[in-house]
Write a protein that holds these residues in place. Sequence first.
Motif, short mmCIF file in Angstrom:
data_model
loop_
_atom_site.label_atom_id
_atom_site.label_comp_id
_atom_site.label_asym_id
_atom_site.label_seq_id
_atom_site.Cartn_x
_atom_site.Cartn_y
_atom_site.Cartn_z
N LYS A 50 -67.33 82.37 96.79
CA LYS A 50 -66.82 81.05 96.43
C LYS A 50 -66.16 81.04 95.05
CE LYS A 50 -69.00 77.27 97.60
NZ LYS A 50 -70.03 76.22 97.79
N LEU A 51 -66.56 81.97 94.19
CA LEU A 51 -66.04 81.99 92.84
C LEU A 51 -64.87 82.95 92.66
CD1 LEU A 51 -69.46 81.68 91.00
CD2 LEU A 51 -67.68 79.92 91.19
N LEU A 52 -64.38 83.49 93.76
CA LEU A 52 -63.13 84.25 93.74
C LEU A 52 -61.97 83.29 94.00
CD1 LEU A 52 -64.21 87.33 95.86
CD2 LEU A 52 -63.23 87.48 93.56
N ALA A 53 -60.88 83.48 93.29
CA ALA A 53 -59.68 82.69 93.57
C ALA A 53 -59.19 83.00 94.98
CB ALA A 53 -58.59 83.00 92.55
N GLN A 54 -58.64 82.01 95.66
CA GLN A 54 -58.24 82.17 97.06
C GLN A 54 -57.18 83.24 97.25
OE1 GLN A 54 -57.19 78.35 98.69
NE2 GLN A 54 -59.33 77.76 98.96
N VAL A 294 -69.95 86.27 87.23
CA VAL A 294 -69.65 87.49 86.46
C VAL A 294 -68.97 88.53 87.35
CG1 VAL A 294 -70.67 89.45 85.25
CG2 VAL A 294 -71.48 87.14 84.75
N VAL A 295 -69.57 88.82 88.51
CA VAL A 295 -69.04 89.88 89.37
C VAL A 295 -67.67 89.51 89.93
CG1 VAL A 295 -69.44 91.20 91.49
CG2 VAL A 295 -71.35 90.73 89.94
N SER A 296 -67.51 88.25 90.34
CA SER A 296 -66.22 87.84 90.90
C SER A 296 -65.09 88.03 89.90
CB SER A 296 -66.27 86.39 91.37
OG SER A 296 -66.37 85.50 90.27
N GLN A 297 -65.37 87.78 88.64
CA GLN A 297 -64.32 87.88 87.62
C GLN A 297 -64.11 89.32 87.17
OE1 GLN A 297 -62.52 84.91 87.09
NE2 GLN A 297 -63.86 84.66 88.85
N LEU A 298 -65.17 90.10 87.05
CA LEU A 298 -64.98 91.52 86.72
C LEU A 298 -64.21 92.24 87.81
CD1 LEU A 298 -68.46 92.50 85.21
CD2 LEU A 298 -66.33 92.10 83.98
N CYS A 299 -64.45 91.84 89.05
CA CYS A 299 -63.77 92.47 90.17
C CYS A 299 -62.27 92.21 90.14
CB CYS A 299 -64.38 91.96 91.48
SG CYS A 299 -63.69 92.71 92.96
N THR A 300 -61.87 91.14 89.50
CA THR A 300 -60.46 90.76 89.48
C THR A 300 -59.85 90.95 88.09
OG1 THR A 300 -61.21 88.44 89.24
CG2 THR A 300 -60.60 89.18 91.43
N ASP A 301 -60.36 92.00 87.41
CA ASP A 301 -59.74 92.51 86.17
C ASP A 301 -59.87 91.61 84.95
OD1 ASP A 301 -58.92 94.93 87.34
OD2 ASP A 301 -57.18 93.95 88.22
N HIS A 302 -60.87 90.73 84.92
CA HIS A 302 -61.14 89.98 83.71
C HIS A 302 -62.06 90.79 82.79
CE1 HIS A 302 -59.79 86.80 86.44
NE2 HIS A 302 -59.46 86.13 85.36
N THR A 303 -62.02 90.49 81.52
CA THR A 303 -62.93 91.15 80.59
C THR A 303 -64.35 90.63 80.79
OG1 THR A 303 -62.69 89.49 78.84
CG2 THR A 303 -61.06 91.29 78.89
N LEU A 304 -65.31 91.36 80.23
CA LEU A 304 -66.70 90.92 80.34
C LEU A 304 -66.89 89.56 79.67
CD1 LEU A 304 -69.61 91.55 81.19
CD2 LEU A 304 -69.92 92.69 78.98
N GLU A 305 -66.27 89.36 78.52
CA GLU A 305 -66.41 88.07 77.83
C GLU A 305 -65.80 86.93 78.65
OE1 GLU A 305 -65.89 86.22 73.32
OE2 GLU A 305 -65.00 88.17 73.83
N GLU A 306 -64.64 87.17 79.25
CA GLU A 306 -64.03 86.15 80.11
C GLU A 306 -64.91 85.86 81.33
OE1 GLU A 306 -59.29 87.14 79.27
OE2 GLU A 306 -60.37 88.15 80.89
N ALA A 307 -65.47 86.92 81.92
CA ALA A 307 -66.32 86.75 83.10
C ALA A 307 -67.55 85.93 82.78
CB ALA A 307 -66.71 88.12 83.66
N ILE A 308 -68.16 86.16 81.63
CA ILE A 308 -69.37 85.43 81.26
C ILE A 308 -69.04 83.98 80.94
CG2 ILE A 308 -71.11 85.22 79.43
CD1 ILE A 308 -71.34 88.29 79.59
#
Length: 338
Positions: A50-54, A294-308
């Motif tokens: 659900k937290l992945l962009a479509q 966290v995982v959804s954003q790291l998977c899509t090339d965001h930084t750790l700080e952005e993901a958190i």
Amino acid sequence: MSEIVVCGSLNYDLVTFTQRLPDAGETITAGKFETHAGGKGLNQTVAIRKLLAQNEHVDVAMIGHVGDDSFGNELKSLLRENDIGVDRVISLEGVNTGVATILVEQESGQNRILLSEGANGHTDFLESDLNRLFPSRERPLDRATNHFVVFQNEIPGTVSIMRWIVANRPHFKVVYNPSPYRELSKEDWSLVDILVINEIEALQVLRSIFSVHDVAAFENMVRKDVLEGYKLVVSRLGTMLNKKQSLGAVIITLGEKGVVFASQDSPDVKYTAACHVPQVIDTTGAGDTFLGGVVSQLCTDHTLEEAIGFAVKASSLSIQKTGAAESIPSFQAVTEVP
């Protein structure tokens, strides 16, 4: 295409809201009663999807067991409705689906949970099973690509599966949320690429690995200054995850106090504040929503700080609704949080 596999528990949640908990032998009148899909494995899988962009092309699948009962059928249907692969969710004959009995105190939103593992107790695999569940590729996948496998502690086979993954499918980054807490050897902690824990679990990990004297010193620092104390804990725990080609991230959630974190790439401990929430309704599943963010954003090339930062917003929305999987917000909803 990136791949995220969650290996974990699937439960049917039975939730009762109450003003207070009964004493031993006491019967009291409670508030409303609800049923929800749950289990840390299922919650985290749904949160990731659900937290992945479509427009993100990521395969999300779950590995686990349910019983051959109506609860199990409902849980698998929910996964399918959320575009999550269920080919590796096995229905067992003559076994009940895992059940969680949850008591939620209405005033604070805090919860207490009793787990009956049911079919989840069968989620422990032979090597032949793992070769089938994690098929090898004709062309080896690059570890630099964002492939993740996520674990918790509501199934018995967590550590043995992690060992096999690291030895046989090294393209996967291992995400570990050791809840409920179990002791691991120092060598097994080194299997983990991303460790996501709360403040209580962080001290439990310290006690299992380091000397009594060291742990007492950390506990004293935490009592004096929560944020500074847990920043030191992050640094110390990071040494257990220090391995080549690993993100080596340690993330400690502190509830309303925020999140402290660091990684091998960025060893200076950073802090992200919690979002202001007008009213906490139910904290069930908040940690799973955070991990999914966290995982959804790291998977899509965001930084750790952005993901958190994204995950903090997601979990702040989840605690304003009842339920676990049902309270997880959409990617779009999180992007609208200021």
